[in-house]
Design an enzyme around this catalytic site. Structure first.
Site, PDB file in Angstrom:
ATOM      1  N   THR A   1     -45.673   1.992 -48.302  1.00 17.41           N
ATOM      2  CA  THR A   1     -46.261   0.842 -47.627  1.00 17.41           C
ATOM      3  C   THR A   1     -47.785   0.932 -47.537  1.00 17.41           C
ATOM      4  O   THR A   1     -48.345   2.038 -47.491  1.00 17.41           O
ATOM      5  CB  THR A   1     -45.660   0.761 -46.197  1.00 17.41           C
ATOM      6  OG1 THR A   1     -46.401  -0.183 -45.433  1.00 17.41           O
ATOM      7  CG2 THR A   1     -45.736   2.095 -45.469  1.00 17.41           C
ATOM      8  N   ASP A   2     -48.435  -0.236 -47.423  1.00 10.11           N
ATOM      9  CA  ASP A   2     -49.883  -0.268 -47.195  1.00 10.11           C
ATOM     10  C   ASP A   2     -50.264   0.322 -45.833  1.00 10.11           C
ATOM     11  O   ASP A   2     -51.422   0.679 -45.608  1.00 10.11           O
ATOM     12  CB  ASP A   2     -50.421  -1.708 -47.325  1.00 10.11           C
ATOM     13  CG  ASP A   2     -49.736  -2.733 -46.430  1.00 10.11           C
ATOM     14  OD1 ASP A   2     -48.877  -2.351 -45.611  1.00 10.11           O
ATOM     15  OD2 ASP A   2     -50.073  -3.934 -46.542  1.00 10.11           O
ATOM     16  N   GLU A   3     -49.284   0.437 -44.921  1.00 13.01           N
ATOM     17  CA  GLU A   3     -49.609   0.862 -43.558  1.00 13.01           C
ATOM     18  C   GLU A   3     -50.084   2.318 -43.485  1.00 13.01           C
ATOM     19  O   GLU A   3     -50.662   2.733 -42.486  1.00 13.01           O
ATOM     20  CB  GLU A   3     -48.406   0.640 -42.626  1.00 13.01           C
ATOM     21  CG  GLU A   3     -47.956  -0.808 -42.647  1.00 13.01           C
ATOM     22  CD  GLU A   3     -47.103  -1.230 -41.476  1.00 13.01           C
ATOM     23  OE1 GLU A   3     -47.175  -0.583 -40.421  1.00 13.01           O
ATOM     24  OE2 GLU A   3     -46.354  -2.214 -41.621  1.00 13.01           O
TER      25      GLU A   3
HETATM   26  P1  NAD Z   1     -34.737  -2.056 -43.922  1.00 11.89           P
HETATM   27  O1  NAD Z   1     -34.917  -1.483 -42.562  1.00 11.89           O
HETATM   28  O2  NAD Z   1     -34.295  -3.471 -44.069  1.00 11.89           O
HETATM   29  O3  NAD Z   1     -33.690  -1.166 -44.750  1.00 11.89           O
HETATM   30  C1  NAD Z   1     -33.705   0.236 -44.731  1.00 11.89           C
HETATM   31  C2  NAD Z   1     -32.359   0.704 -45.260  1.00 11.89           C
HETATM   32  O4  NAD Z   1     -32.382   2.122 -45.326  1.00 11.89           O
HETATM   33  C3  NAD Z   1     -31.191   0.310 -44.366  1.00 11.89           C
HETATM   34  O5  NAD Z   1     -30.129  -0.188 -45.163  1.00 11.89           O
HETATM   35  C4  NAD Z   1     -30.792   1.615 -43.695  1.00 11.89           C
HETATM   36  O6  NAD Z   1     -29.422   1.677 -43.371  1.00 11.89           O
HETATM   37  C5  NAD Z   1     -31.182   2.627 -44.756  1.00 11.89           C
HETATM   38  N1  NAD Z   1     -31.472   3.950 -44.219  1.00 11.89           N
HETATM   39  C6  NAD Z   1     -32.316   4.265 -43.182  1.00 11.89           C
HETATM   40  N2  NAD Z   1     -32.356   5.596 -43.013  1.00 11.89           N
HETATM   41  C7  NAD Z   1     -31.550   6.143 -43.963  1.00 11.89           C
HETATM   42  C8  NAD Z   1     -31.186   7.468 -44.298  1.00 11.89           C
HETATM   43  N3  NAD Z   1     -31.668   8.517 -43.611  1.00 11.89           N
HETATM   44  N4  NAD Z   1     -30.335   7.664 -45.329  1.00 11.89           N
HETATM   45  C9  NAD Z   1     -29.831   6.615 -46.035  1.00 11.89           C
HETATM   46  N5  NAD Z   1     -30.134   5.336 -45.753  1.00 11.89           N
HETATM   47  C10 NAD Z   1     -30.979   5.102 -44.728  1.00 11.89           C
HETATM   48  O7  NAD Z   1     -36.114  -1.810 -44.674  1.00 11.89           O
HETATM   49  P2  NAD Z   1     -36.825  -2.625 -45.844  1.00 11.89           P
HETATM   50  O8  NAD Z   1     -37.718  -3.631 -45.245  1.00 11.89           O
HETATM   51  O9  NAD Z   1     -35.815  -3.015 -46.836  1.00 11.89           O
HETATM   52  O10 NAD Z   1     -37.768  -1.480 -46.444  1.00 11.89           O
HETATM   53  C11 NAD Z   1     -37.343  -0.688 -47.554  1.00 11.89           C
HETATM   54  C12 NAD Z   1     -38.470   0.263 -47.938  1.00 11.89           C
HETATM   55  O11 NAD Z   1     -39.625  -0.499 -48.280  1.00 11.89           O
HETATM   56  C13 NAD Z   1     -38.893   1.196 -46.812  1.00 11.89           C
HETATM   57  O12 NAD Z   1     -39.159   2.451 -47.359  1.00 11.89           O
HETATM   58  C14 NAD Z   1     -40.174   0.581 -46.274  1.00 11.89           C
HETATM   59  O13 NAD Z   1     -41.021   1.548 -45.730  1.00 11.89           O
HETATM   60  C15 NAD Z   1     -40.742  -0.035 -47.528  1.00 11.89           C
HETATM   61  N6  NAD Z   1     -41.617  -1.187 -47.311  1.00 11.89           N
HETATM   62  C16 NAD Z   1     -41.192  -2.269 -46.585  1.00 11.89           C
HETATM   63  C17 NAD Z   1     -42.029  -3.369 -46.417  1.00 11.89           C
HETATM   64  C18 NAD Z   1     -41.587  -4.597 -45.650  1.00 11.89           C
HETATM   65  O14 NAD Z   1     -42.394  -5.511 -45.440  1.00 11.89           O
HETATM   66  N7  NAD Z   1     -40.330  -4.693 -45.236  1.00 11.89           N
HETATM   67  C19 NAD Z   1     -43.321  -3.355 -46.963  1.00 11.89           C
HETATM   68  C20 NAD Z   1     -43.730  -2.236 -47.702  1.00 11.89           C
HETATM   69  C21 NAD Z   1     -42.870  -1.168 -47.874  1.00 11.89           C
END
Ligand code: NAD
Length: 336
Positions: A127-129
């Site tokens: 992430t950008d964060e």
């Molecule tokens: P989300 O919270 O919707 O989904 C996360 C998923 O990971 C869930 O299905 C959860 O059950 C699973 N999970 C969590 N911990 C786990 C573990 N220990 N083992 C196995 N599964 C596990 O998140 P998202 O928004 O889909 O984000 C996905 C990725 O993208 C993350 O790494 C996040 O940091 C990154 N990201 C998200 C955004 C955004 O705007 N949502 C932006 C940049 C990067």
């Protein structure tokens, strides 16, 4: 080709898995997909309902922190894409332990298992964060990490672990860092689905502080195409930014959502700002654009389609827990 998608029952991971299984990435039309997901509150098998009958999908409920499971599961896969993480900043402020477990230890355990299983290619999604906040200009991939929230600090820890495994062990892992995503199947604690679902019920929506925090926005489909490009063309130990074309203050975002939902500002409740709330994020993604990436979904149309999706899929979001607005902002100097 066998691809393991961790966190593939969450918002972005499920979009990636659905697109892979629908043949949306040229050259990967026949890929077998293993989804490994711990099914935390954010993981939802319904996110994969569209593709659950595919003979190319294997779903495994399990944790990236579990080395024994990974040792059984990983061999034979050609690539691992790690989306698994705890992801909600507000939850990381309320309690950071699970964030360190999944986003730091989980990444290390996964990388270690990939190394032992001889996985040829890995993408770690970040992430950008991790960079903190930038008043003007944008970050290039070599900008220093300066995370402010426990979520961002844990993601930075996972990123550093991935870089360390690339440098120390020669693991073929690349990192992607993306701005804020929106689209269907996003858990309704994140700002766009929170606002849209609350407005659908006629409930007030909370706006943090002065609403002037700035974020980049990208449709989840564009993010996932960027991840796929990095999977195919990224170099080991390299970081790639994935950006959209839209930068908005939270007030501008709120105005766009209100307008699209036919609501007015009187339904917005100003609430005390999130502690440590980063003012602005901005990624320079010219590296990925030089490799052929460009976002395809313009924000106004993407937002409209997303709002339409939530309107048509009440049965998906209604059972999920949605936070109500925190107490309204107190006027400056008020003691009660
Ligand atoms: P989300 O919270 O919707 O989904 C996360 C998923 O990971 C869930 O299905 C959860 O059950 C699973 N999970 C969590 N911990 C786990 C573990 N220990 N083992 C196995 N599964 C596990 O998140 P998202 O928004 O889909 O984000 C996905 C990725 O993208 C993350 O790494 C996040 O940091 C990154 N990201 C998200 C955004 C955004 O705007 N949502 C932006 C940049 C990067």
């Amino acid at each position: 080709m066998r691809v393991l998608v961790t966190g593939g029952a969450g918002f972005i991971g499920s979009h990636y898995a659905r697109t892979l299984l629908a043949g949306g990435y040229p050259g990967y039309e026949d890929a077998d997909v293993t989804v490994l997901d711990a099914l935390t509150y954010a993981g939802n098998p319904a996110n994969l309902a569209q593709v659950s009958a595919s003979p190319r999908l294997t779903f495994v409920t399990g944790n990236i922190c579990d080395p024994r499971l990974l040792a059984e599961l990983l061999p034979g896969h050609d690539a691992v894409v790690n989306f698994a993480a705890e992801t909600h900043v507000d939850r990381s402020i309320a309690g950071a332990a699970e964030f360190v477990t999944s986003n730091v230890t989980g990444v290390q355990v996964l990388l270690d298992a990939c190394m032992r299983a001889g996985i040829p290619r890995i993408v770690h999604v970040s992430t950008d964060e991790v960079y903190g906040s930038i008043a003007a200009g944008s970050w290039s991939e070599d900008a220093p990490l300066s995370p402010n929230s426990p979520y961002a600090a844990a993601k930075a820890g996972g990123d550093l672990m991935a870089l360390a495994y690339a440098r120390t062990h020669g693991l073929d892992v690349s990192i992607t860092r993306c701005c804020n995503n929106y689209g269907p199947y996003q858990y309704p604690e994140k700002v766009i689905p929170l606002f849209v679902t609350r407005l659908a019920d006629g409930d007030p929506v909370p706006l943090y502080g002065d609403g002037l925090n700035v974020r980049g926005w990208i449709h989840v489909d564009d993010h996932c195409r960027g991840v796929q490009l990095v999977l195919e063309k990224g170099k080991p130990g390299a970081v790639y930014h994935i950006n959209g074309d839209t930068e908005l203050t939270n007030r501008e975002l709120t105005a766009a959502i209100l307008d699209a939902c036919g609501a007015t500002w009187d339904i917005v409740v100003p609430v005390t700002d999130r502690p440590g709330h980063d003012r602005r994020y901005c990624l320079d993604d010219s590296l990925l654009r030089s490799m052929g990436y460009a976002p395809r979904i313009a924000f106004p149309g993407g937002l409209k389609a997303t709002i339409d999706w939530y309107a048509a899929n009440r049965g998906w979001w209604e059972p999920l827990q949605r936070p109500g607005p925190p107490p309204p902002l107190r006027p400056a100097g008020a003691t009660r």
